[in-house]
Design a protein around this motif. Structure first.
Motif, PDB file in Angstrom:
ATOM      1  N   VAL A  65       0.861  -1.178   0.000  1.00 21.45           N
ATOM      2  CA  VAL A  65       0.000   0.000   0.000  1.00 21.45           C
ATOM      3  C   VAL A  65       0.895   1.225   0.000  1.00 21.45           C
ATOM      4  O   VAL A  65       1.748   1.374   0.876  1.00 21.45           O
ATOM      5  N   VAL A  66       0.727   2.087  -0.985  1.00 22.87           N
ATOM      6  CA  VAL A  66       1.536   3.308  -1.087  1.00 22.87           C
ATOM      7  C   VAL A  66       0.727   4.479  -0.544  1.00 22.87           C
ATOM      8  O   VAL A  66      -0.379   4.764  -1.015  1.00 22.87           O
ATOM      9  N   ASP A  67       1.289   5.152   0.451  1.00 26.39           N
ATOM     10  CA  ASP A  67       0.670   6.355   1.008  1.00 26.39           C
ATOM     11  C   ASP A  67       1.365   7.565   0.409  1.00 26.39           C
ATOM     12  O   ASP A  67       2.524   7.832   0.710  1.00 26.39           O
ATOM     13  N   GLY A  73      -5.529  12.560   6.446  1.00 23.54           N
ATOM     14  CA  GLY A  73      -5.940  11.216   6.828  1.00 23.54           C
ATOM     15  C   GLY A  73      -5.439  10.115   5.933  1.00 23.54           C
ATOM     16  O   GLY A  73      -5.886   8.966   6.044  1.00 23.54           O
ATOM     17  N   SER A  74      -4.500  10.431   5.032  1.00 20.56           N
ATOM     18  CA  SER A  74      -4.030   9.405   4.095  1.00 20.56           C
ATOM     19  C   SER A  74      -3.331   8.254   4.809  1.00 20.56           C
ATOM     20  O   SER A  74      -3.412   7.106   4.360  1.00 20.56           O
ATOM     21  N   ASP A  79      -3.292   2.526   6.227  1.00 26.66           N
ATOM     22  CA  ASP A  79      -3.260   1.484   7.255  1.00 26.66           C
ATOM     23  C   ASP A  79      -4.500   0.606   7.181  1.00 26.66           C
ATOM     24  O   ASP A  79      -4.430  -0.616   7.355  1.00 26.66           O
ATOM     25  N   ASP A  80      -5.653   1.220   6.915  1.00 28.05           N
ATOM     26  CA  ASP A  80      -6.890   0.440   6.777  1.00 28.05           C
ATOM     27  C   ASP A  80      -6.819  -0.490   5.570  1.00 28.05           C
ATOM     28  O   ASP A  80      -7.304  -1.635   5.610  1.00 28.05           O
ATOM     29  N   GLN A 188     -13.696   4.804  -0.573  1.00 26.17           N
ATOM     30  CA  GLN A 188     -14.140   5.640  -1.680  1.00 26.17           C
ATOM     31  C   GLN A 188     -13.369   6.954  -1.649  1.00 26.17           C
ATOM     32  O   GLN A 188     -13.563   7.780  -0.757  1.00 26.17           O
ATOM     33  N   ASP A 189     -12.453   7.113  -2.609  1.00 15.87           N
ATOM     34  CA  ASP A 189     -11.631   8.318  -2.676  1.00 15.87           C
ATOM     35  C   ASP A 189     -12.530   9.518  -2.986  1.00 15.87           C
ATOM     36  O   ASP A 189     -13.188   9.548  -4.032  1.00 15.87           O
ATOM     37  N   PRO A 190     -12.559  10.532  -2.107  1.00 17.82           N
ATOM     38  CA  PRO A 190     -13.440  11.685  -2.361  1.00 17.82           C
ATOM     39  C   PRO A 190     -13.072  12.445  -3.619  1.00 17.82           C
ATOM     40  O   PRO A 190     -13.927  13.089  -4.229  1.00 17.82           O
TER      41      PRO A 190
END
Length: 331
Positions: A65-67, A73-74, A79-80, A188-190
């Protein structure tokens, strides 16, 4: 006993087909953002890997997972996503990156660099990406709107280096349906909502342009755009190979032989010159047709003009029948 939901079966079949050539014991990484496409892909990869392991000739799957750190809150979202992958039975790690620049292209560059680095460090045979047919259609439509060439209109390849896109033949509705059938709750990416203040152009194409085309032209626009990409990719692959042969034939100690280049058809010559500029350090995303045509004029319309400045502090100049591309001299 009933089988899996059709969307789940479609995702699993696509994953299995994408890794069938990998030797037993190979490690495959799944790039997961937590969205429906990549989460469905992670679920499919986990299932196929576990099933193949039971048969004694399997490959191993893990998630990355790339942050990007671009939204509030990214870190929590990343992490989720990792936790969701672990619930599927995948080992998952979060990689934090710093995006150098603005926009989708800068984030994509940082993401692919991070995924490639993790793949190298862990000896992975492949990295699976969750792009769907809808993503392919959006890419082609954006290319058309920008007046891009055949290579851009060819869209995303199913395989490029370690990166593989198993879901290019499936619709976004399939990944959403797979998540629902498996009881997974994707993020869901806003910014994917066209009305959001930070909506990217691609998101507006997704939420506004393609639906409008479907209403005006009828259903099947996305599939037609994806077919266009597949057809153009065949042409672009051939032209790229011929352009590479042209560059090899023109290569001399002093640069590229202008006489050899001048004899080639314009479509082939300009493609070769673009490849030479990129090889010299000019960023592909910033190198436009106007730049390539200016370099081409050094070959076909030579009247003593000076060097051509290219993006990335690269310059092209002609001297003694040779065309040289390299770092621009310091001013």
């Amino acid at each position: 006993m009933s089988g899996p939901a059709p969307a789940v079966a479609a995702v699993r079949s696509a994953v299995a087909a994408a890794v069938t050539d990998l030797p037993a014991g190979s490690l495959v990484l799944v790039a997961c953002s937590g969205g429906p496409d990549s989460l469905a892909l992670a679920a499919g990869a986990a299932f196929v890997a576990q099933r193949s392991a039971r048969r004694g000739a399997g490959w191993r799957a893990a998630a990355v997972v790339v942050d990007h750190g671009l939204q509030p809150g990214s870190a929590r979202v990343a992490d989720d996503a990792a936790a969701a992958c672990r619930s599927l039975g995948l080992d998952a790690e979060v990689v934090r990156v710093v995006v150098d620049g603005r926009g989708e292209a800068a984030a994509r560059t940082a993401r692919y660099a991070a995924l490639g680095r993790v793949a190298d460090e862990r000896g992975a045979a492949a990295v699976l990406l969750g792009h769907t047919l809808d993503d392919q259609a959006e890419t082609v439509l954006l290319g058309l709107a920008r007046g891009s060439g055949a290579r851009a209109l060819a869209g995303m390849p199913a395989v490029r280096g370690p990166f593989r896109r198993p879901l290019l033949g499936l619709r976004r509705a399939d990944t959403v349906g797979a998540c629902a059938a498996l009881g997974l709750t994707p993020w869901q990416d806003p910014t994917n909502e066209a009305g959001h203040a930070d909506a990217a152009l691609r998101s507006r194409v997704r939420g506004e342009a393609l639906p409008t085309l479907e209403r005006v032209l009828g259903p099947g626009v996305a599939e037609a755009l994806a077919r266009t990409a597949a057809q153009l990719r065949e042409d672009a692959d051939l032209l790229d190979a011929l352009a590479a042969e042209l560059l090899d034939a023109a290569q001399t100690d002093g640069g590229l032989d202008v006489a050899v280049l001048a004899q080639a058809p314009a479509a082939l010559r300009t493609r070769a010159l673009r490849a030479a500029a990129i090889a010299a350090g000019s960023p592909a995303g910033a190198l436009h047709r106007s730049h390539v045509l200016a370099v081409d004029a050094l070959v076909t319309d030579w009247h003593g003009q000076g060097a051509v400045a290219l993006p990335g502090a690269v310059a092209a100049h002609r001297a003694c029948g040779r065309l040289a591309l390299g770092p621009a001299p310091a001013s």
